[in-house]
Design an enzyme around this catalytic site. Structure first.
Site, PDB file in Angstrom:
ATOM      1  N   TRP A  61      43.102  38.878  23.628  1.00 12.50           N
ATOM      2  CA  TRP A  61      44.515  38.705  23.958  1.00 12.50           C
ATOM      3  C   TRP A  61      44.651  37.440  24.791  1.00 12.50           C
ATOM      4  O   TRP A  61      43.955  37.265  25.793  1.00 12.50           O
ATOM      5  CB  TRP A  61      44.981  39.934  24.733  1.00 12.50           C
ATOM      6  N   ASP A  84      40.697  47.366  29.199  1.00 14.87           N
ATOM      7  CA  ASP A  84      42.130  47.182  28.992  1.00 14.87           C
ATOM      8  C   ASP A  84      42.566  48.211  27.953  1.00 14.87           C
ATOM      9  O   ASP A  84      42.176  48.128  26.789  1.00 14.87           O
ATOM     10  CB  ASP A  84      42.425  45.763  28.498  1.00 14.87           C
ATOM     11  N   LYS A 121      53.312  50.578  24.625  1.00  8.15           N
ATOM     12  CA  LYS A 121      53.234  50.874  23.202  1.00  8.15           C
ATOM     13  C   LYS A 121      53.367  52.371  22.934  1.00  8.15           C
ATOM     14  O   LYS A 121      54.136  52.786  22.060  1.00  8.15           O
ATOM     15  CB  LYS A 121      51.906  50.361  22.619  1.00  8.15           C
TER      16      LYS A 121
END
Length: 416
Positions: free
Chosen positions: A140, A222, A260
């Site tokens: 990311w 993460d 999300k």
């Protein structure tokens, strides 16, 4: 033109690619435009989907009419929420000796997953001073920015094998084995790796944990997609729980996001968990105290509304069951769209191999498209995805998947 009088020493920085791409898509008037850039869930009609369970929770919160709903929380965050977030991540469900195990985990509320990553990086930079943080290549993009701002030197370990479009487990292990030093941080994606959609299998996770323990590396997880990737919160937390439960003498931390899996993108709900080793549980409260010191100097405390929604859902058996159903809806649609795109490319006999699209996991697919092909998709077909070839599968639908597949087929054939 007069000279600007300033003591600032600033130079332009490149715009964030994802937000710039989304902005270009927003002003594009083309009727068949397709957004495969930003990582947000969309329905088959291309619309946002406030989770039905979230809408139920919002209505219940209105009825509750809590007089304290706009008041300050504690610096560490909404205290009941902290326990709920921790238990969701680590899987405590009345297990024997759970209080002793929970004593290893210090939790604070953050400004979503980005804030959790940032707070964790800042805390480690101040108090552990790691020689290096190892990021996957690719990772990311914001991971690079976060650790750069924290002032920690960054290196990368191989992750993506371009020739086979697969997870480069051997490359990762070889690189960390030969180059990582004691005290280095290794950033790991808990599931649905962004941007590749490729995850280690359980046997590989075990080997990664063994390596971290043996070389005295510090795992930094993460976790942005728990429950969203597979539809199962347990399955998507497997790696985190394995490290925590099976390596109790190893410290680690987890950045947790609810963006999300609850669709709370704009509410900024997250948590940061620091796990001491089992011999150092007395340090937990000191860790939280120091995290609070950083929080107080930066944003004082986490936002209240979003975490109230999560808390309302996860303290109700009925709403929790509804949430698990919503997770199934989202993860199932993503899988359906993967299969649909793959089937169309196979039907068109598009040059190349495309099995990786259905083998990858979660919101994103590392398509294997080149920057030149990506630009052609945008310029000729108004299809927007990152120059790396990362596509947000959520942007596909039954209405546009044929169009997208034909466009991919065209730009590949024309390039060849």
């Amino acid at each position: 033109m007069s000279k600007i009088d300033t003591r600032l020493n600033v130079s332009p920085v490149p715009p964030d690619e994802i937000f710039a791409l989304n902005g270009a898509y927003a002003v594009d008037p083309h009727p068949q435009k397709v957004s495969l850039g930003v990582g947000v869930y969309r329905t088959d009609d291309g619309k946002p989907w406030p989770l039905p369970v979230v809408q139920k929770a919002e209505k219940e919160l209105v009825v509750d009419d809590d007089l304290f709903r706009h008041e300050y929380t504690a610096i560490e965050g909404d205290v009941p929420f902290l326990g709920i977030a921790r238990d969701l991540m680590f899987g405590f469900e009345g297990k024997q000796g759970e209080e002793e195990v929970k004593a290893r985990i210090g939790t604070v509320q953050t400004v979503a997953g980005t804030g959790a990553n940032h707070l964790g990086a800042l805390f480690l930079a101040h108090h552990m001073k790691p020689p290096t943080v190892w990021l996957s290549n690719p990772s990311w993009a914001n991971h690079q920015t976060i650790w750069e701002l924290a002032g920690v030197p960054r290196k990368t370990y191989p992750y993506y094998h371009a020739a086979t479009r697969s997870f480069d487990f051997e490359g990762m292990m070889s690189s960390l084995e030969s180059e990582a030093q004691e005290g280095d941080v290794v950033l790991l994606h808990a599931c649905a790796h962004n941007p590749t959609g490729l995850d280690p299998n359980k046997e590989q996770w075990v080997a990664i944990a063994d390596l971290c323990e043996r070389k005295k590396l510090f795992p930094f997880f993460d976790s942005a997609y728990q429950g969203f990737a597979s539809g199962s919160v347990e399955e998507d937390a497997w790696a985190v729980r394995y490290f925590f439960n099976n390596k109790p003498d190893m410290e680690m931390c987890v950045a947790q996001s609810f963006s999300k899996n609850f669709g709370l993108y704009g509410q900024r709900v997250g948590a940061f968990h620091y796990c001491t080793n089992r011999a150092s549980t007395s340090l937990r409260d000191v860790v939280v105290n120091n995290l609070c010191h950083l929080i107080r100097g930066e944003f004082s405390m986490g936002p209240r509304v979003g975490c109230s929604i999560v808390k309302k859902v996860l303290t109700s058996e009925e709403l929790t069951a509804d949430w698990h159903q919503d997770l199934q809806v989202m993860s199932s649609r993503i899988k359906t769209m993967r299969k649909a795109l793959y089937s169309e490319l196979v039907r068109l006999q598009t040059p190349g191999t495309w099995e990786h699209i259905i083998e990858q996991n979660g919101m994103f697919s590392y398509t294997g498209l080149t920057p030149k092909q990506v630009y052609a998709l945008k310029d000729k077909y108004h299809i927007y995805l990152l120059k790396s070839g990362r596509a947000s599968i959520s942007g596909l639908s039954q209405k546009n998947v044929t169009y997208v597949a034909q466009a991919i087929d065209d730009v590949i054939r024309n390039e060849n």
